[in-house]
Design a protein around this motif. Structure first.
Motif, PDB file in Angstrom:
ATOM      1  N   SER A   1      22.117   9.211 -25.745  1.00 54.72           N
ATOM      2  CA  SER A   1      20.837   9.867 -25.453  1.00 54.72           C
ATOM      3  C   SER A   1      19.698   9.060 -26.081  1.00 54.72           C
TER       4      SER A   1
ATOM      5  N   LEU B   1      22.635  16.625 -21.404  1.00 60.89           N
ATOM      6  CA  LEU B   1      23.516  16.552 -22.576  1.00 60.89           C
ATOM      7  C   LEU B   1      23.278  17.738 -23.509  1.00 60.89           C
TER       8      LEU B   1
ATOM      9  N   LEU C   1      18.060  15.727 -20.138  1.00 60.91           N
ATOM     10  CA  LEU C   1      18.982  14.653 -20.520  1.00 60.91           C
ATOM     11  C   LEU C   1      20.372  14.846 -19.931  1.00 60.91           C
TER      12      LEU C   1
END
Length: 152
Positions: free
Chosen positions: A65, A100, A98
Protein backbone atom coordinates in the motif's frame (compact mmCIF):
# COMPACT_ATOMS: atom_id res chain seq x y z
CA UNK A 1 -4.97 45.22 5.17
CA UNK A 2 -2.08 45.92 2.85
CA UNK A 3 0.12 43.26 1.25
CA UNK A 4 2.97 43.71 3.73
CA UNK A 5 0.60 43.13 6.69
CA UNK A 6 -0.78 39.97 5.05
CA UNK A 7 2.74 38.70 4.38
CA UNK A 8 3.84 39.35 7.97
CA UNK A 9 0.72 37.62 9.39
CA UNK A 10 1.30 34.62 7.11
CA UNK A 11 4.94 34.29 8.21
CA UNK A 12 3.95 34.57 11.88
CA UNK A 13 1.22 31.93 11.45
CA UNK A 14 3.65 29.53 9.75
CA UNK A 15 6.25 30.12 12.49
CA UNK A 16 3.66 29.52 15.23
CA UNK A 17 2.44 26.32 13.60
CA UNK A 18 6.00 25.03 13.07
CA UNK A 19 7.01 25.80 16.66
CA UNK A 20 4.03 23.78 17.94
CA UNK A 21 4.86 20.77 15.74
CA UNK A 22 1.83 21.43 13.54
CA UNK A 23 2.13 20.73 9.86
CA UNK A 24 0.59 23.50 7.80
CA UNK A 25 -1.13 20.95 5.54
CA UNK A 26 -2.29 18.56 8.20
CA UNK A 27 -4.15 17.87 11.35
CA UNK A 28 -1.57 15.96 13.44
CA UNK A 29 0.66 17.54 16.09
CA UNK A 30 3.58 15.74 17.75
CA UNK A 31 5.17 15.93 21.20
CA UNK A 32 8.29 13.89 22.00
CA UNK A 33 9.69 13.33 25.49
CA UNK A 34 12.28 11.15 27.20
CA UNK A 35 11.11 9.16 30.24
CA UNK A 36 13.76 7.66 32.53
CA UNK A 37 13.17 4.06 33.66
CA UNK A 38 16.47 3.61 35.54
CA UNK A 39 20.02 4.99 35.50
CA UNK A 40 20.79 3.24 32.22
CA UNK A 41 17.37 2.77 30.58
CA UNK A 42 14.79 5.20 29.21
CA UNK A 43 11.95 5.37 26.74
CA UNK A 44 11.36 7.88 23.97
CA UNK A 45 7.65 8.71 24.00
CA UNK A 46 6.18 10.13 20.78
CA UNK A 47 2.61 11.36 21.20
CA UNK A 48 0.47 12.35 18.22
CA UNK A 49 -2.68 14.41 18.65
CA UNK A 50 -5.04 13.95 15.73
CA UNK A 51 -7.75 16.50 14.94
CA UNK A 52 -11.40 15.38 14.89
CA UNK A 53 -12.42 13.96 11.53
CA UNK A 54 -8.86 12.85 10.73
CA UNK A 55 -6.93 9.61 11.21
CA UNK A 56 -3.27 8.62 11.04
CA UNK A 57 -2.10 5.24 9.80
CA UNK A 58 -0.37 2.79 12.16
CA UNK A 59 2.86 0.85 11.86
CA UNK A 60 2.67 -2.50 10.07
CA UNK A 61 0.26 -1.80 7.22
CA UNK A 62 0.57 -3.79 4.00
CA UNK A 63 3.93 -2.95 2.36
CA UNK A 64 2.19 -2.93 -1.06
CA UNK A 65 0.00 0.00 0.00
CA UNK A 66 1.09 3.64 -0.34
CA UNK A 67 0.65 4.11 3.43
CA UNK A 68 3.76 5.34 5.20
CA UNK A 69 4.53 5.20 8.92
CA UNK A 70 8.15 5.05 9.98
CA UNK A 71 10.46 6.12 12.80
CA UNK A 72 14.15 6.82 12.18
CA UNK A 73 16.73 7.49 14.88
CA UNK A 74 20.12 9.01 14.17
CA UNK A 75 22.96 6.94 15.63
CA UNK A 76 24.71 8.45 18.64
CA UNK A 77 27.25 6.97 21.11
CA UNK A 78 25.15 8.06 24.08
CA UNK A 79 22.33 5.56 23.53
CA UNK A 80 21.34 2.26 21.93
CA UNK A 81 17.88 1.28 20.67
CA UNK A 82 16.28 -1.67 22.46
CA UNK A 83 13.80 -3.50 20.23
CA UNK A 84 11.36 -1.78 17.90
CA UNK A 85 8.94 1.11 18.25
CA UNK A 86 5.83 0.02 20.17
CA UNK A 87 2.28 1.17 19.56
CA UNK A 88 -1.12 0.44 21.11
CA UNK A 89 -3.57 -1.79 19.28
CA UNK A 90 -4.82 0.22 16.28
CA UNK A 91 -8.31 0.41 14.79
CA UNK A 92 -8.99 -1.65 11.64
CA UNK A 93 -11.06 -1.04 8.53
CA UNK A 94 -11.21 -2.02 4.88
CA UNK A 95 -10.01 0.92 2.77
CA UNK A 96 -12.15 0.84 -0.39
CA UNK A 97 -9.87 3.22 -2.27
CA UNK A 98 -6.84 0.97 -1.73
CA UNK A 99 -8.71 -2.32 -1.78
CA UNK A 100 -6.85 -3.35 1.39
CA UNK A 101 -7.48 -3.65 5.12
CA UNK A 102 -5.66 -0.89 7.02
CA UNK A 103 -4.82 -0.05 10.61
CA UNK A 104 -5.01 3.49 11.95
CA UNK A 105 -5.46 5.76 14.96
CA UNK A 106 -7.87 8.58 15.79
CA UNK A 107 -7.76 11.33 18.42
CA UNK A 108 -4.45 10.57 20.18
CA UNK A 109 -1.78 7.87 20.14
CA UNK A 110 1.53 7.35 21.90
CA UNK A 111 4.41 5.37 20.42
CA UNK A 112 7.41 4.26 22.48
CA UNK A 113 11.03 3.31 21.81
CA UNK A 114 13.08 1.82 24.64
CA UNK A 115 16.75 2.77 24.78
CA UNK A 116 19.86 1.91 26.79
CA UNK A 117 21.76 4.98 27.98
CA UNK A 118 25.47 4.57 27.31
CA UNK A 119 27.01 8.01 27.66
CA UNK A 120 26.99 10.86 30.11
CA UNK A 121 25.35 13.35 27.76
CA UNK A 122 24.03 13.22 24.24
CA UNK A 123 21.18 14.01 21.91
CA UNK A 124 18.60 11.68 20.45
CA UNK A 125 17.68 12.91 17.00
CA UNK A 126 14.99 11.35 14.91
CA UNK A 127 12.25 11.74 12.35
CA UNK A 128 8.73 10.43 12.24
CA UNK A 129 7.31 9.87 8.79
CA UNK A 130 3.53 9.57 8.79
CA UNK A 131 0.43 9.82 6.65
CA UNK A 132 -2.95 11.24 7.58
CA UNK A 133 -6.39 11.27 5.98
CA UNK A 134 -9.90 12.51 6.50
CA UNK A 135 -12.97 11.06 4.83
CA UNK A 136 -12.39 13.52 1.98
CA UNK A 137 -8.64 13.88 1.49
CA UNK A 138 -5.30 12.21 2.17
CA UNK A 139 -2.19 14.29 2.69
CA UNK A 140 1.06 12.94 1.22
CA UNK A 141 3.52 11.51 3.75
CA UNK A 142 5.07 14.13 6.03
CA UNK A 143 8.06 14.19 8.36
CA UNK A 144 8.36 15.55 11.86
CA UNK A 145 11.88 15.91 13.28
CA UNK A 146 12.79 15.95 16.95
CA UNK A 147 15.83 16.21 19.24
CA UNK A 148 15.92 15.18 22.91
CA UNK A 149 18.83 15.91 25.23
CA UNK A 150 20.21 13.14 27.46
CA UNK A 151 21.69 14.17 30.82
CA UNK A 152 23.00 11.66 33.37
Amino acid sequence: MNRLSILIMTVLLLFWMHSRGQNFRGQVTWECTLKRKSLDEAEILMRAKIAPGWHMYALGNNPKSPIIMDFKFQADRSYQLLGNVSQPVPLNKFEKLLGLPVTYFENEVEFGQKIKLKGQNGTIRGTIQFMQCSDEICIPPQEFGFALKIFK
